[in-house]
Motif scaffolding. Structure first.
Motif, PDB file in Angstrom:
ATOM      1  N   PHE A  91      48.597  69.712   6.731  1.00 34.58           N
ATOM      2  CA  PHE A  91      48.447  71.301   7.325  1.00 34.58           C
ATOM      3  C   PHE A  91      47.984  71.130   8.655  1.00 34.58           C
ATOM      4  CE2 PHE A  91      44.507  71.527   5.677  1.00 34.58           C
ATOM      5  CZ  PHE A  91      43.873  72.556   6.447  1.00 34.58           C
ATOM      6  N   GLY A 145      46.807  77.493   4.407  1.00 36.54           N
ATOM      7  CA  GLY A 145      46.983  75.826   4.368  1.00 36.54           C
ATOM      8  C   GLY A 145      45.965  75.130   3.802  1.00 36.54           C
ATOM      9  N   HIS A 154      52.386  72.119   5.253  1.00 39.55           N
ATOM     10  CA  HIS A 154      52.238  73.545   5.487  1.00 39.55           C
ATOM     11  C   HIS A 154      52.214  73.605   7.044  1.00 39.55           C
ATOM     12  CE1 HIS A 154      50.629  77.511   5.966  1.00 39.55           C
ATOM     13  NE2 HIS A 154      51.781  78.015   5.349  1.00 39.55           N
TER      14      HIS A 154
END
Length: 311
Positions: free
Chosen positions: A270, A276, A184
């Motif tokens: 992330f 995230g 992410h």
């Protein structure tokens, strides 16, 4: 550690304007709630005999997941009755199967007194007191005490999971026994927030590349599935890699579908942000996150096994 962001709900609102929990709910939601669009209940629940715990609405999906989880967990810790404002619950119900914390619909008729509320868990000291948590609160230590239970609470709707499976199959290019790493990448508005709040530059391509190399040393048949609010930047930086698949290059997905994709992966990379963080919690496995001092994601990483900070 309790993390609060202000301003808080105005506790000086005149009592005459807050008569029932329905009135109270309108005050802690952003905008008015249209009750005519909400499913009518056949009967009301009894009015609370003791205190309740609830929270103000703030932010988008990741923030609202924390807001829900805070109420759910603090109710477990204190024995108070939990209630979620409908403005939060209605949005979460679009993503998750069977959330258990009720809304104020069930006690909306009950008399309400702001004098029984305190502003934080630390200020609460007896069962007749109620707690109103400020929006954007993150009680990670309490919530993650029951991490497997909260993962179960946030069961994503089947239609999103089925669609995510199709996308992962596409990302694998037909190769069997792949290990999927959800990545992410948060950019756009969060870059300005990082500079203003933490005085730090956003994660650069090197952070993601180094994180990918970490997984490549440990696992075979890897596919990195990138979800981002800036997929064009991701395609430019990583699209040349044979084991990278960038989601939503042409048509952006919904936040619910992107969460389902990330949660369906085996491991996570992330950078920052509540969205995230939750994608990594729901996925399980190993997680690598961007190391920012005093950031909420760092505190979560310190509490969970197999989470590694990297900068």
């Amino acid at each position: 550690m309790h993390i609060f962001f202000f301003p808080l709900y105005d506790f000086h609102t005149k009592q005459t304007f807050l008569k029932t929990y329905n009135d109270f709910e309108q005050e802690i939601c952003i905008g008015n709630i249209k009750h005519k669009n909400r499913k009518a209940l056949r009967r009301y629940r009894r009015c609370p005999q003791y205190g309740i715990v609830t929270i103000e609405q703030g932010g988008r999906l990741g923030n609202q997941m924390w807001e829900y989880a805070n109420v759910w967990a603090i109710a477990r810790r204190t024995g108070l009755e939990p209630y979620i404002p409908a403005c939060i619950r209605l949005k979460l119900d679009l993503v998750f199967e069977s959330l258990t914390v009720p809304t104020f619909d069930e006690i909306g008729h009950c008399p309400f007194s702001i004098n029984k509320f305190v502003k934080s868990l630390d200020a609460w000291n007896y069962t007749n007191q109620s707690i109103l948590l400020p929006k954007y609160s993150i009680f990670s230590e309490i919530v993650l005490t029951w991490v497997q239970d909260i993962i179960q609470e946030f069961t994503i709707k089947e239609r999103y999971l089925q669609k995510s499976e199709q996308i992962l199959l596409q990302a694998s290019k037909g190769i069997s026994n792949c290990t999927f790493v959800g990545v992410h990448i948060r950019r756009t508005d969060y870059i300005r927030y990082l500079l203003r709040k933490y005085k730090v530059q956003p994660a650069d391509a090197e952070f993601y590349m180094n994180s990918m190399k970490y997984y490549e040393r440990k696992y075979k048949n890897l596919v990195f599935v990138i979800v981002s609010d800036d997929p064009l930047w991701c395609q430019k930086k990583f699209g040349h890699m044979h084991n990278v698949f960038v989601v939503g290059k042409k048509v952006p997905n919904s936040a619910a579908l992107d969460l389902a994709i990330l949660a369906s992966c085996n491991h996570t990379i992330f950078d920052y942000g509540t969205y995230g963080t939750w994608s990594a919690i729901l996925a399980g496995g190993e997680t690598i996150y961007f190391n920012i001092t005093n950031h909420a994601s760092v505190r979560v990483g310190q509490l969970l096994p197999n989470w590694h900070a990297m900068s």
